[in-house]
Design a protein around this motif. Structure first.
Motif, PDB file in Angstrom:
ATOM      1  N   PRO A   7     -30.979  97.134  33.968  1.00  0.00           N
ATOM      2  CA  PRO A   7     -31.434  97.809  32.755  1.00  0.00           C
ATOM      3  C   PRO A   7     -32.428  98.922  33.062  1.00  0.00           C
ATOM      4  O   PRO A   7     -33.187  98.855  34.024  1.00  0.00           O
ATOM      5  N   VAL A   8     -32.402  99.942  32.231  1.00  0.00           N
ATOM      6  CA  VAL A   8     -33.333 101.062  32.325  1.00  0.00           C
ATOM      7  C   VAL A   8     -34.183 101.062  31.056  1.00  0.00           C
ATOM      8  O   VAL A   8     -33.660 100.976  29.949  1.00  0.00           O
ATOM      9  N   SER A   9     -35.495 101.156  31.234  1.00  0.00           N
ATOM     10  CA  SER A   9     -36.406 101.183  30.089  1.00  0.00           C
ATOM     11  C   SER A   9     -36.484 102.592  29.518  1.00  0.00           C
ATOM     12  O   SER A   9     -36.626 103.564  30.261  1.00  0.00           O
ATOM     13  N   LEU A  10     -36.392 102.684  28.190  1.00  0.00           N
ATOM     14  CA  LEU A  10     -36.410 103.973  27.503  1.00  0.00           C
ATOM     15  C   LEU A  10     -37.443 103.931  26.384  1.00  0.00           C
ATOM     16  O   LEU A  10     -37.516 102.958  25.632  1.00  0.00           O
ATOM     17  N   SER A  11     -38.249 104.980  26.272  1.00  0.00           N
ATOM     18  CA  SER A  11     -39.144 105.120  25.127  1.00  0.00           C
ATOM     19  C   SER A  11     -38.905 106.489  24.509  1.00  0.00           C
ATOM     20  O   SER A  11     -38.559 107.450  25.206  1.00  0.00           O
ATOM     21  N   MET A  12     -39.065 106.564  23.187  1.00  0.00           N
ATOM     22  CA  MET A  12     -38.767 107.803  22.474  1.00  0.00           C
ATOM     23  C   MET A  12     -39.744 107.985  21.324  1.00  0.00           C
ATOM     24  O   MET A  12     -40.159 107.010  20.693  1.00  0.00           O
ATOM     25  N   SER A  13     -40.126 109.222  21.064  1.00  0.00           N
ATOM     26  CA  SER A  13     -40.990 109.558  19.931  1.00  0.00           C
ATOM     27  C   SER A  13     -40.254 110.527  19.022  1.00  0.00           C
ATOM     28  O   SER A  13     -39.551 111.428  19.484  1.00  0.00           O
ATOM     29  N   ALA A  14     -40.426 110.326  17.694  1.00  0.00           N
ATOM     30  CA  ALA A  14     -39.845 111.227  16.705  1.00  0.00           C
ATOM     31  C   ALA A  14     -40.933 111.657  15.733  1.00  0.00           C
ATOM     32  O   ALA A  14     -41.844 110.883  15.431  1.00  0.00           O
ATOM     33  N   ASP A  15     -40.850 112.894  15.246  1.00  0.00           N
ATOM     34  CA  ASP A  15     -41.836 113.369  14.285  1.00  0.00           C
ATOM     35  C   ASP A  15     -41.487 112.869  12.879  1.00  0.00           C
ATOM     36  O   ASP A  15     -40.523 112.106  12.692  1.00  0.00           O
TER      37      ASP A  15
ATOM     38  N   TYR B  13     -40.262 104.427  19.719  1.00  0.00           N
ATOM     39  CA  TYR B  13     -39.223 103.432  19.966  1.00  0.00           C
ATOM     40  C   TYR B  13     -39.293 102.963  21.416  1.00  0.00           C
ATOM     41  O   TYR B  13     -39.607 103.743  22.326  1.00  0.00           O
ATOM     42  N   GLN B  14     -38.975 101.700  21.607  1.00  0.00           N
ATOM     43  CA  GLN B  14     -38.792 101.123  22.931  1.00  0.00           C
ATOM     44  C   GLN B  14     -37.375 100.566  22.975  1.00  0.00           C
ATOM     45  O   GLN B  14     -36.930  99.913  22.023  1.00  0.00           O
ATOM     46  N   ALA B  15     -36.642 100.834  24.057  1.00  0.00           N
ATOM     47  CA  ALA B  15     -35.250 100.403  24.131  1.00  0.00           C
ATOM     48  C   ALA B  15     -34.834 100.214  25.580  1.00  0.00           C
ATOM     49  O   ALA B  15     -35.619 100.444  26.509  1.00  0.00           O
ATOM     50  N   LYS B  16     -33.586  99.798  25.764  1.00  0.00           N
ATOM     51  CA  LYS B  16     -32.992  99.635  27.083  1.00  0.00           C
ATOM     52  C   LYS B  16     -31.701 100.446  27.163  1.00  0.00           C
ATOM     53  O   LYS B  16     -31.034 100.693  26.157  1.00  0.00           O
TER      54      LYS B  16
ATOM     55  N   GLU C 103     -39.008  99.455  16.974  1.00  0.00           N
ATOM     56  CA  GLU C 103     -39.625 100.612  16.322  1.00  0.00           C
ATOM     57  C   GLU C 103     -41.083 100.321  16.003  1.00  0.00           C
ATOM     58  O   GLU C 103     -41.448  99.189  15.666  1.00  0.00           O
ATOM     59  N   SER C 104     -41.928 101.360  16.098  1.00  0.00           N
ATOM     60  CA  SER C 104     -43.338 101.248  15.710  1.00  0.00           C
ATOM     61  C   SER C 104     -43.750 102.516  14.979  1.00  0.00           C
ATOM     62  O   SER C 104     -43.284 103.612  15.317  1.00  0.00           O
ATOM     63  N   PRO C 105     -44.633 102.402  13.954  1.00  0.00           N
ATOM     64  CA  PRO C 105     -45.149 103.605  13.292  1.00  0.00           C
ATOM     65  C   PRO C 105     -45.987 104.428  14.272  1.00  0.00           C
ATOM     66  O   PRO C 105     -46.606 103.892  15.195  1.00  0.00           O
ATOM     67  N   ALA C 106     -45.991 105.730  14.067  1.00  0.00           N
ATOM     68  CA  ALA C 106     -46.791 106.632  14.889  1.00  0.00           C
ATOM     69  C   ALA C 106     -47.566 107.567  13.977  1.00  0.00           C
ATOM     70  O   ALA C 106     -47.372 107.589  12.764  1.00  0.00           O
ATOM     71  N   GLY C 107     -48.456 108.344  14.555  1.00  0.00           N
ATOM     72  CA  GLY C 107     -49.287 109.246  13.781  1.00  0.00           C
ATOM     73  C   GLY C 107     -48.489 110.308  13.053  1.00  0.00           C
ATOM     74  O   GLY C 107     -47.374 110.668  13.447  1.00  0.00           O
TER      75      GLY C 107
END
Length: 400
Positions: A226-234, A193-196, A183-187
């Motif tokens: 493995p498949v790389s997955l990234s996700m953003s949440a508000d 998020y970065q995941a597999k 997990e990383s902070p976002a604006g």
């Protein structure tokens, strides 16, 4: 007389914790837990999905891009979702690379009888017990009810319905399977998020027939692919974007997709809580797939059909009245012995039977063909030759 605002501190003899709560209004540490960001990080993608669903409605656009030396082939799906109502309306559009091999185009868009392949655009409307689709320029919706599995073709239709949202085939279907989450902070108070994903979870994005051309690694617990997955949440924890790199799935030998060098998907979600999907009007023409969709071998001689059913299956058609526009007219059938004669001989026998039938069929039937003295025919392959009944060859002309 002026009363001191400190009087409660002198009058109350409870514990210090209670004094802080009763007299100062509580501390910053007592704020409500965030429904997504305050749970363990491995659980946050799933919680973000639940929070997205709790918004009730949303819009989405997803692109799936197949890279190859011939150029990019792109599938775009977009529409509107009603999470609690189990409803969705949208479309699926394909833009194949001009020089993509024919076998690869058939695999991606789906096959059908006659010239060409399935239309590049399909409109979809999903309700709890019904899937309606409208392919290409068809003047009607096809309504599939329940779990449609006629002729073993139901998987492609059922894939249009998702488990996490009513519209199937989006990255919302796979985020709950995220592993090794970072997990990383976002604006604006959001998170990234970065995941597999395992190949097993990743393949939930694709219809079964297409997924089978990607990889054989379908171990539910396997991570060999493995498949790389990234996700953003508000800031509220709702999913706004998901990206996945499926290129590692392109491992199957002798696949119809051998030319592909990359496979990526991007989903964008917005419009939370706005209007619900607008379903097709009751006045729009709709055919019951249970009655209209059939094996071409079951068509009556002289019967008319459209060739696109949404089932991604070659020998299934839509029976329609001959008085309305149609794509094909059946002019004959021929039956053969149950013993399979081999591919070349079966093709020769089918062609000869349909040539004879063409000469004796009513001119009103064969005259509808787009080309004079041109006809098409279909016959069962070895796996289906004589299964359940005598093998049937079907002869037809394309009418448009």
């Amino acid at each position: 007389m002026i009363r001191s605002h400190l009087l409660p501190l002198c009058a109350v003899t409870a514990s210090a914790t209670l004094l802080l709560t009763a007299c100062t209004g509580g501390s910053a540490d007592d704020k409500p837990a965030h429904p997504v960001f305050d749970v363990p990080v491995e659980q946050q993608p799933r919680q973000a999905l639940l929070t997205t669903q709790a918004a009730r409605t949303a819009s989405f656009t997803q692109t799936v891009t197949f890279n190859s030396p011939s150029g990019d082939t792109v599938q775009t799906a977009s529409g509107r979702l009603d999470f609690p109502g189990g409803r969705a309306v949208g479309s699926i559009d394909w833009a194949p690379a001009d020089d993509l091999p024919e076998e690869a185009k058939d695999t991606l868009l789906g096959v059908r009888l006659g010239a060409g392949r399935a239309p590049a655009r399909t409109r979809v409307a999903v309700e709890p017990d019904t899937i309606r689709l409208r392919a290409g320029e068809a003047g009607y919706w096809l309504r599939y009810e329940g779990s449609f599995d006629a002729f073993g073709t139901g998987a492609a239709v059922d894939a249009l319905r998702g488990a996490e949202s009513a519209f199937g085939g989006t990255l919302l279907e796979v985020v709950s399977g995220a592993q090794k989450v970072k997990e990383s902070p976002a604006g604006k108070g959001g998170r990234t998020y970065q995941a597999k994903l395992t190949a097993f979870n990743a393949l939930r994005l694709f219809p079964k027939d297409l997924g089978s051309e990607l990889t054989a690694d379908i171990d539910p617990n396997g991570t060999a692919t493995p498949v790389s997955l990234s996700m953003s949440a508000d800031a509220k924890g709702r999913i706004t974007q998901v990206e996945a790199d499926f290129s590692g799935l392109l491992t199957k030998k002798d696949s119809a997709l051998d030319e592909m060098t990359g496979l990526r998907a991007v989903l964008k979600v917005s419009g939370f809580g706005a209007s619900a999907p607008v379903m097709p009007a009751a006045s729009e023409r709709t055919l019951d797939a249970e009655k209209a969709v059939m094996a071409v071998g079951d068509m009556k001689k002289g019967g008319c059909a459209d060739l696109t059913t949404g089932t991604r299956t070659l020998d299934v058609v839509v029976s329609v009245p001959c008085a309305q526009p149609h794509e094909a007219r059946v002019y004959g059938h021929a039956r053969f012995d149950a013993a399979y004669p081999g591919h070349k001989e079966a093709k020769r026998m089918a062609g000869e039977a349909c040539r004879d039938a063409y000469g004796s069929a009513p001119a009103a039937w064969t005259g509808e063909g787009t080309e004079k003295d041109r006809f098409r025919y279909t016959w069962p392959g070895e796996a289906r030759w004589g299964v359940g009944a005598d093998p049937v060859v079907t002869c037809f002309v394309e009418t448009r």
